[in-house]
Design a protein around this motif. Structure first.
Motif, mmCIF file in Angstrom:
data_model
loop_
_atom_site.group_PDB
_atom_site.id
_atom_site.type_symbol
_atom_site.label_atom_id
_atom_site.label_comp_id
_atom_site.label_asym_id
_atom_site.label_seq_id
_atom_site.Cartn_x
_atom_site.Cartn_y
_atom_site.Cartn_z
ATOM 1 N N TYR B 108 1.088 -1.116 -0.015
ATOM 2 C CA TYR B 108 0.067 -0.122 -0.084
ATOM 3 C C TYR B 108 0.821 1.017 0.073
ATOM 4 N N ASP B 131 -4.563 7.743 2.940
ATOM 5 C CA ASP B 131 -5.785 7.153 3.235
ATOM 6 C C ASP B 131 -6.849 8.443 2.900
ATOM 7 N N ASN B 221 -6.219 7.057 -2.803
ATOM 8 C CA ASN B 221 -6.655 6.545 -1.775
ATOM 9 C C ASN B 221 -7.236 5.290 -2.287
ATOM 10 N N GLN B 222 -6.764 4.089 -1.683
ATOM 11 C CA GLN B 222 -7.732 2.970 -2.296
ATOM 12 C C GLN B 222 -8.201 2.114 -1.158
ATOM 13 N N ALA B 223 -8.262 2.773 -0.060
ATOM 14 C CA ALA B 223 -8.521 2.047 1.144
ATOM 15 C C ALA B 223 -9.957 2.749 1.779
ATOM 16 N N GLU B 224 -10.858 2.240 1.900
ATOM 17 C CA GLU B 224 -12.173 2.808 2.590
ATOM 18 C C GLU B 224 -11.985 2.749 4.039
ATOM 19 N N THR B 249 -8.505 3.562 9.609
ATOM 20 C CA THR B 249 -8.182 3.982 8.192
ATOM 21 C C THR B 249 -6.827 3.344 8.185
ATOM 22 N N PRO B 250 -6.076 3.171 7.112
ATOM 23 C CA PRO B 250 -4.841 2.814 6.992
ATOM 24 C C PRO B 250 -3.659 3.444 8.062
ATOM 25 N N TYR B 308 -4.953 -1.615 10.150
ATOM 26 C CA TYR B 308 -5.654 -1.764 9.188
ATOM 27 C C TYR B 308 -5.616 -2.972 8.209
ATOM 28 N N PHE B 309 -4.373 -3.053 7.925
ATOM 29 C CA PHE B 309 -4.191 -4.190 7.072
ATOM 30 C C PHE B 309 -4.200 -5.601 7.781
#
Lengths: 170, 434
Positions: B108, B131, B221-224, B249-250, B308-309
């Protein structure tokens, strides 16, 4: 409290204002244009005001604000990479004298940003070695070497220029 | 034009003549006065705007803990970082930040590698983790060796959006620059906003040694965010608090907590606020730096790291250690003329002196990692906002605090808000989230 702060701020603006002619001359030397030089003065005073907390001592204000101007002009010229248009020059005015310095200024333009800054502070604004040394916190010897090298570069550029126009003046 | 160059003069002579001729340049006095007036007007507008934005955040809590942990860099992390050429220095930057490590592990990390050089300095944005509400920007400053001046610092870092307006952030922090090799320094800047960032194209603007650097970069931003609306009421003795919302969030975890208005205590910080996973392991806890802030409507926002991940099967919020003072007494009152403490809620401070534009005061413990002193006000209730430095250091079992303050002893008693205080209420609580 609030009032006193306001007074200090006003005093700062007043001090900067007393250098407005120096700032204008510096801007003009770079930009060669009255309107742009005026805009530069406006922008630089604004920036100086915003950054005033970075100024360590009042006695350095002039050098400090002139450096902001030099940086601003260098930045502007770098971004625009432009042709400088001279204004209509009244040959009886002092502007005509300034034109004589074009080749010198073109040579200065070929120096690095920090070398240009040194030339402007030392020669255009007449700062002495002790003053420069105190401001930059660098030994005088180092500065002298640096100025010497810069002058040599300048001579080389000027010679290049004269060779380029071998049938030029004199 | 008469391109006459006075020959035979040395360079110094030419420069002298150059200066003299410029001394005679006609100065448009009236126009110059106008320029100065416009500049001061701009300044006034800016000040008004700043006053407004300062009011929106009430309190900021800052924690500084020294983590004595061995650095375990996971094999996946090492492998991921190996994939990005020239990024080995990132290991140093993220070793204390598990959230950043996880983001890199999960690919990410958006590689940017954009350099701008000015004179002897080059500035590179290595990459970004972004994010919806923030960005962590990794950068490197490189210097030419024959450099005249000192170690570089970044001044006035700003981020502009593609429409050239500045990205308005609510918190901004940057770590110092680490020298990663000779003449090469790396660091991270983290910014957070309270509105979602919609743009993907930015310009990072900073100043290093009075040279301005503008580096364009693209980050998506690819993470909601994962949000839990809880409204869970907790009682602590006779007091009540409501866990309203958790958003992950990340880059970080935000926990919004509200307090009942008729509480007996003012809760300044929750020291051990943490999220625990299905194995009872801490999934996220408080980090160094800004650990909380207040909203205008009296709620507290606490910030934890984010993992987050590392998707857990279940999450539980746990906390037990509250810093608290009796409600309404969360301030110090200081008499600058007689060096006297007029009010201290539970008498933890002593030996107060005011000198050289700053206050020095001792706290009766050296084992306290929160900076207690917040904003200062004069006797008229006007904020004394020329505060620019604070420090806290252990000294013979106590902590010595310094807080610079542009006040005068004639300013009568001043009050200083308390953002943290070494008095605790212990009460273990658990809230199941999923």
């Amino acid at each position: 409290m609030w009032l006193r702060k306001k007074q200090e701020d006003d005093a700062f603006v007043e001090q900067i204002q007393s250098y407005q002619a120096d700032l204008y001359r510096t801007a003009y030397a770079f930009l060669k244009n009255k309107d742009e030089a005026l805009d530069a003065v406006q922008e630089v005073i604004y920036r100086a005001y915003r950054k005033r907390k970075q100024l360590k001592q009042q006695k350095y204000t002039k050098t400090w604000v002139i450096r902001i101007m030099i940086n601003y002009c260098q930045d502007l010229l770098r971004k625009q990479k432009r042709v400088i248009y001279m204004e209509n020059v009244d040959s009886t005015s002092n502007q005509a004298n300034i034109i004589q310095h074009l080749s010198l200024e073109m040579a200065i333009e070929k120096l690095s940003n920090s070398e240009q800054e040194l030339i402007f502070l030392k020669y255009f604004h007449g700062l002495t070695y002790p003053e420069l040394s105190e401001y930059f916190q660098v030994p005088q010897g180092t500065l002298k070497t640096r100025v010497h090298t810069t002058l040599k570069k300048l001579r080389y550029e000027l010679m290049e220029d004269e060779r380029g126009e071998s049938n030029g003046a004199k | 034009m008469k391109g006459v160059n006075p020959m035979g003069q040395n360079e110094e002579g030419k420069l002298e003549k150059w200066r003299e001729d410029y001394q005679d340049l006609p100065i448009p006095d009236q126009d110059l006065s106008d320029s100065v007036r416009k500049a001061t007007h701009q300044v006034e507008l800016r000040q008004r705007r700043q006053r407004k934005s300062l009011l929106s955040v009430a309190v900021v809590a800052i924690v500084c803990m020294i983590f004595v942990t061995t650095i375990n860099v996971s094999p996946t992390f090492a492998q991921q970082i190996g994939k990005i050429p020239g990024m080995s220095h990132l290991v140093e930057l993220v070793k204390f930040n598990k959230g950043h490590q996880l983001a890199i592990e999960h690919d990410y990390f958006e590689e940017i590698n954009e350099t701008v050089s000015q004179g002897d300095v080059s500035f590179t944005i290595d990459g970004v983790i972004r994010d919806q509400y923030g960005m962590a920007i990794f950068y490197t400053v490189e210097l030419e060796e024959d450099d005249l001046f000192r170690t570089p610092t970044l001044n006035e870092a700003k981020i502009f959006k593609s429409d050239q307006s500045e990205l308005q952030y609510t918190s901004y922090s940057f770590g110092g620059l680490n020298e990663s090799s000779n003449g090469s320094y790396s660091g991270t800047a983290e910014i957070f906003t309270d509105e979602p960032i919609e743009e993907t194209e930015f310009v990072f603007e900073t100043e290093i040694r009075d040279e301005k650097f503008e580096v364009p970069f693209v980050a998506e931003n690819q993470a909601e965010p994962v949000t839990y609306h809880l409204q869970e009421s907790i009682s602590i003795n006779d007091d009540e608090m409501i866990i309203e919302e958790i958003a992950i969030t990340p880059l970080r975890t935000e926990i919004i907590i509200d307090y009942a208005t008729d509480n007996d205590w003012e809760y300044l910080n929750i020291e051990d606020l943490r999220l625990v996973n299905e194995h009872g392991e801490t999934w996220a806890s408080i980090t160094n730096g800004i650990s909380g802030s207040g909203t205008t409507d009296g709620k507290d926002i606490h910030y934890l790291q984010s993992h987050y991940f590392d998707e857990p099967e279940s999450l539980t919020l746990e906390f037990s250690k509250f810093q608290a003072v009796p409600k309404g007494l969360d301030y110090l009152e200081l008499d600058l003329e007689n060096d006297e403490i007029l009010h201290d809620p539970l008498d933890k401070f002593s030996d107060f002196t005011f000198r050289n534009g700053g206050i020095e005061i001792y706290l009766d413990t050296e084992d306290f990692h929160y900076y207690p002193l917040g904003r200062a006000y004069d006797s008229e209730g006007e904020e004394i906002d020329d505060h620019y430095s604070s420090s806290m250091s252990p000294e013979n079992g106590r902590s010595r605090l310094y807080y610079s303050l542009n006040a005068e002893s004639s300013d009568l008693p001043i009050t200083v808000e308390l953002n943290a205080y070494p008095h605790w209420i212990d009460d273990f609580n658990q809230v199941t989230i999923e």
